[in-house]
Design a protein around this motif. Structure first.
Motif, mmCIF file in Angstrom:
data_model
loop_
_atom_site.group_PDB
_atom_site.id
_atom_site.type_symbol
_atom_site.label_atom_id
_atom_site.label_comp_id
_atom_site.label_asym_id
_atom_site.label_seq_id
_atom_site.Cartn_x
_atom_site.Cartn_y
_atom_site.Cartn_z
ATOM 1 N N GLN A 11 0.835 -1.198 0.000
ATOM 2 C CA GLN A 11 0.000 0.000 0.000
ATOM 3 C C GLN A 11 0.872 1.252 0.000
ATOM 4 O O GLN A 11 0.563 2.244 -0.671
ATOM 5 C CB GLN A 11 -0.920 0.014 1.214
ATOM 6 N N SER A 12 1.985 1.188 0.711
ATOM 7 C CA SER A 12 2.911 2.320 0.740
ATOM 8 C C SER A 12 3.460 2.594 -0.652
ATOM 9 O O SER A 12 3.612 3.759 -1.064
ATOM 10 C CB SER A 12 4.068 2.032 1.710
ATOM 11 N N GLY A 13 3.773 1.522 -1.388
ATOM 12 C CA GLY A 13 4.248 1.688 -2.755
ATOM 13 C C GLY A 13 3.192 2.306 -3.639
ATOM 14 O O GLY A 13 3.477 3.232 -4.425
ATOM 15 N N TRP A 14 1.970 1.794 -3.535
ATOM 16 C CA TRP A 14 0.876 2.345 -4.347
ATOM 17 C C TRP A 14 0.694 3.837 -4.093
ATOM 18 O O TRP A 14 0.590 4.641 -5.023
ATOM 19 C CB TRP A 14 -0.422 1.623 -4.026
ATOM 20 N N ASP A 15 0.618 4.201 -2.815
ATOM 21 C CA ASP A 15 0.399 5.605 -2.459
ATOM 22 C C ASP A 15 1.513 6.489 -3.022
ATOM 23 O O ASP A 15 1.256 7.572 -3.559
ATOM 24 C CB ASP A 15 0.361 5.781 -0.937
ATOM 25 N N ALA A 16 2.757 6.001 -2.882
ATOM 26 C CA ALA A 16 3.904 6.808 -3.291
ATOM 27 C C ALA A 16 3.998 6.953 -4.797
ATOM 28 O O ALA A 16 4.747 7.801 -5.292
ATOM 29 C CB ALA A 16 5.193 6.185 -2.748
ATOM 30 N N GLU A 17 3.231 6.153 -5.545
ATOM 31 C CA GLU A 17 3.196 6.310 -6.994
ATOM 32 C C GLU A 17 2.251 7.432 -7.420
ATOM 33 O O GLU A 17 2.256 7.825 -8.598
ATOM 34 C CB GLU A 17 2.734 5.014 -7.658
ATOM 35 N N LYS A 18 1.447 7.943 -6.506
ATOM 36 C CA LYS A 18 0.452 8.946 -6.889
ATOM 37 C C LYS A 18 0.600 10.277 -6.138
ATOM 38 O O LYS A 18 0.443 11.340 -6.735
ATOM 39 C CB LYS A 18 -0.955 8.376 -6.692
ATOM 40 N N TRP A 19 0.889 10.214 -4.834
ATOM 41 C CA TRP A 19 1.001 11.456 -4.075
ATOM 42 C C TRP A 19 2.005 12.440 -4.687
ATOM 43 O O TRP A 19 1.685 13.623 -4.871
ATOM 44 C CB TRP A 19 1.400 11.171 -2.626
ATOM 45 N N PRO A 20 3.236 12.003 -5.017
ATOM 46 C CA PRO A 20 4.193 12.970 -5.560
ATOM 47 C C PRO A 20 3.757 13.559 -6.897
ATOM 48 O O PRO A 20 4.023 14.739 -7.184
ATOM 49 C CB PRO A 20 5.481 12.145 -5.712
ATOM 50 N N ARG A 21 3.100 12.753 -7.723
ATOM 51 C CA ARG A 21 2.621 13.256 -9.018
ATOM 52 C C ARG A 21 1.656 14.416 -8.821
ATOM 53 O O ARG A 21 1.722 15.436 -9.520
ATOM 54 C CB ARG A 21 1.908 12.141 -9.783
ATOM 55 N N ALA A 22 0.748 14.229 -7.871
ATOM 56 C CA ALA A 22 -0.228 15.280 -7.591
ATOM 57 C C ALA A 22 0.460 16.529 -7.053
ATOM 58 O O ALA A 22 0.160 17.655 -7.472
ATOM 59 C CB ALA A 22 -1.262 14.766 -6.586
ATOM 60 N N ALA A 23 1.400 16.320 -6.128
ATOM 61 C CA ALA A 23 2.087 17.456 -5.505
ATOM 62 C C ALA A 23 2.916 18.230 -6.529
ATOM 63 O O ALA A 23 2.980 19.469 -6.485
ATOM 64 C CB ALA A 23 2.972 16.957 -4.368
ATOM 65 N N GLU A 24 3.574 17.521 -7.446
ATOM 66 C CA GLU A 24 4.388 18.173 -8.480
ATOM 67 C C GLU A 24 3.560 19.144 -9.313
ATOM 68 O O GLU A 24 3.946 20.291 -9.537
ATOM 69 C CB GLU A 24 4.992 17.105 -9.406
ATOM 70 N N ILE A 25 2.434 18.655 -9.791
ATOM 71 C CA ILE A 25 1.603 19.489 -10.659
ATOM 72 C C ILE A 25 1.006 20.649 -9.887
ATOM 73 O O ILE A 25 0.973 21.791 -10.364
ATOM 74 C CB ILE A 25 0.498 18.639 -11.313
ATOM 75 N N LEU A 26 0.555 20.367 -8.681
ATOM 76 C CA LEU A 26 -0.110 21.408 -7.893
ATOM 77 C C LEU A 26 0.859 22.511 -7.477
ATOM 78 O O LEU A 26 0.500 23.691 -7.486
ATOM 79 C CB LEU A 26 -0.766 20.790 -6.661
ATOM 80 N N TYR A 27 2.075 22.139 -7.129
ATOM 81 C CA TYR A 27 3.021 23.151 -6.627
ATOM 82 C C TYR A 27 3.787 23.840 -7.742
ATOM 83 O O TYR A 27 4.001 25.058 -7.708
ATOM 84 C CB TYR A 27 4.009 22.510 -5.648
ATOM 85 N N SER A 72 6.350 -1.122 -7.865
ATOM 86 C CA SER A 72 5.579 -0.033 -7.256
ATOM 87 C C SER A 72 6.473 0.762 -6.307
ATOM 88 O O SER A 72 6.439 1.997 -6.280
ATOM 89 C CB SER A 72 4.379 -0.588 -6.491
ATOM 90 N N MET A 73 7.283 0.049 -5.542
ATOM 91 C CA MET A 73 8.167 0.712 -4.582
ATOM 92 C C MET A 73 9.263 1.503 -5.288
ATOM 93 O O MET A 73 9.609 2.614 -4.874
ATOM 94 C CB MET A 73 8.782 -0.330 -3.648
ATOM 95 N N ILE A 74 9.817 0.934 -6.356
ATOM 96 C CA ILE A 74 10.861 1.633 -7.111
ATOM 97 C C ILE A 74 10.292 2.888 -7.765
ATOM 98 O O ILE A 74 10.902 3.964 -7.729
ATOM 99 C CB ILE A 74 11.469 0.698 -8.173
ATOM 100 N N ASP A 75 9.108 2.770 -8.358
ATOM 101 C CA ASP A 75 8.455 3.922 -8.966
ATOM 102 C C ASP A 75 8.167 4.982 -7.908
ATOM 103 O O ASP A 75 8.431 6.172 -8.109
ATOM 104 C CB ASP A 75 7.163 3.490 -9.656
ATOM 105 N N GLY A 76 7.637 4.561 -6.765
ATOM 106 C CA GLY A 76 7.348 5.499 -5.682
ATOM 107 C C GLY A 76 8.603 6.168 -5.156
ATOM 108 O O GLY A 76 8.611 7.373 -4.857
ATOM 109 N N THR A 77 9.677 5.401 -5.031
ATOM 110 C CA THR A 77 10.945 5.960 -4.565
ATOM 111 C C THR A 77 11.456 7.016 -5.532
ATOM 112 O O THR A 77 11.910 8.097 -5.130
ATOM 113 C CB THR A 77 12.000 4.847 -4.418
ATOM 114 N N MET A 78 11.382 6.720 -6.824
ATOM 115 C CA MET A 78 11.835 7.684 -7.828
ATOM 116 C C MET A 78 10.984 8.947 -7.790
ATOM 117 O O MET A 78 11.501 10.067 -7.921
ATOM 118 C CB MET A 78 11.805 7.052 -9.211
ATOM 119 N N GLN A 79 9.685 8.785 -7.602
ATOM 120 C CA GLN A 79 8.812 9.955 -7.552
ATOM 121 C C GLN A 79 9.124 10.833 -6.341
ATOM 122 O O GLN A 79 9.169 12.066 -6.451
ATOM 123 C CB GLN A 79 7.354 9.502 -7.526
#
Length: 348
Positions: free
Chosen positions: A160-176, A221-228
């Motif tokens: 679940q941590s991997g899944w979340d980390a694949e989306k939270w940073p994407r949203a934050a990048e665009i918003l900020y 998922s974890m690698i993608d989340g880590t990169m994000q």
């Protein structure tokens, strides 16, 4: 396993709609590109321009996003489990705050995209409300030193941590970092942005940054989340760690007979099951570590593999074209050859 139906398809839909070829310069020192996770500034701008010019393909995708629950202007934050520590077990049992994390992270990304594309401030406000609420999240029971209640299954916390980390940073990048066509920012304060980044660093990063050694969909998922997270927080060391993990895992996930011979490549960590796959030759070319399990998990690993590589490319990397694969005959194969082969196989 609970499937997150919207995060990956939305990323792929927008990536396809805004597929723009642009030159990527490989620099000796890391130059950060923002927004630069999965889709580039050029791709985002091309998508918005196409939408504003009435492009039907892009317009249909935007309309679907607006009509979805995640893109609703009245979306209400679901939030984490009371107390700040959610509990996630295998097969969604228990599901204490897990589906809420899926929904809120999906919504944060979709709302941020819709704000960027349309300029409607309501979408930005919704995305900010979601991420500000999650900035105080403490994590998943059974991970990062958080105890799992007696008699409770907390085994899906890392996934679940991997899944979340694949989306939270994407949203934050665009918003900020994003700006509307009129040049307006979202209004997300630097304090709110910093608080959210710190949550990602303290809650998610320790859980996912070394992978799991379990199945391909977990690790990718974890690698993608880590990169994000690395891109969002401008952590060069973490970015390079994610790259190294990706290069070590791709050969193990996607079998290539010319390189691997009569057996799949060894996993850099753990000993993941190939779920009964025992024949490795030209007749089983391009099988994935989870192909004999089911195609859903196979698709998950391919999707995360590609999203991580896309982010790497935007940030000046060359994971797709890495040739650290060699056979006894000296054959050189790019990492992308394994991925394309896997895509061709599953497309059948």
């Amino acid at each position: 396993m609970r499937i997150t139906p919207f995060g990956r398809p939305m990323a792929l839909a927008f990536a396809i709609a805004c597929a723009v070829v642009f030159a990527s310069t490989i620099a000796t020192a890391q130059t950060w590109v923002h927004p630069g996770i999965v889709v580039s500034p050029q791709q985002l701008l091309a998508t918005r321009t196409a939408y504003q010019n009435g492009d039907l393909t892009v317009g249909n995708q935007v309309n679907k996003a607006m009509a979805s629950s995640y893109g609703s202007t009245t979306y209400a934050v679901q939030g984490y489990y009371p107390g700040g520590i959610s509990q996630c077990g295998a097969n969604s049992n228990p599901n204490h705050g897990c589906q809420a994390a899926d929904n809120d992270s999906n919504a944060a990304y979709v709302q941020a995209l819709l704000w960027y594309l349309t300029g409607n401030q309501t979408y930005a406000n919704n995305a900010m409300n979601i991420m500000n609420a999650w900035a105080s999240f403490q994590g998943y029971a059974g991970t990062n030193g958080l105890s799992c209640p007696s008699g409770t299954d907390c085994s899906n916390g890392p996934l679940q941590s991997g899944w979340d980390a694949e989306k939270w940073p994407r949203a934050a990048e665009i918003l900020y970092y994003g700006r509307t066509s009129s040049g307006a920012s979202s209004g997300w304060s630097s304090t709110g942005f910093t608080n959210f980044k710190n949550m990602l660093i303290n809650v998610y990063q320790p859980v996912i940054q070394n992978g799991s050694g379990v199945n391909g969909n977990w690790d990718m998922s974890m690698i993608d989340g880590t990169m994000q997270i690395a891109v969002l927080t401008e952590n060069r060391t973490l970015l390079n760690q994610a790259r190294t993990m990706w290069l070590g895992r791709v050969p193990d996930l996607f079998y290539l007979n010319a390189i691997d011979g009569s057996s799949h490549a060894a996993s850099p960590r753990g000993n993941p099951s190939w779920f009964g796959q025992s024949i490795f030759n030209s007749s089983t070319e391009n099988v994935n570590q989870e192909t004999c399990r089911d195609l859903t998990h196979t698709e998950d690993s391919i999707s995360s593999t590609m999203m991580a590589a896309e982010t790497d490319w935007i940030q000046g990397g060359e994971l797709y074209t890495d040739t650290n694969n060699s056979s006894e005959t000296g054959a050189q194969v790019k990492a992308e050859d394994r991925i394309v082969g896997a895509l061709n196989l599953i497309a059948g």
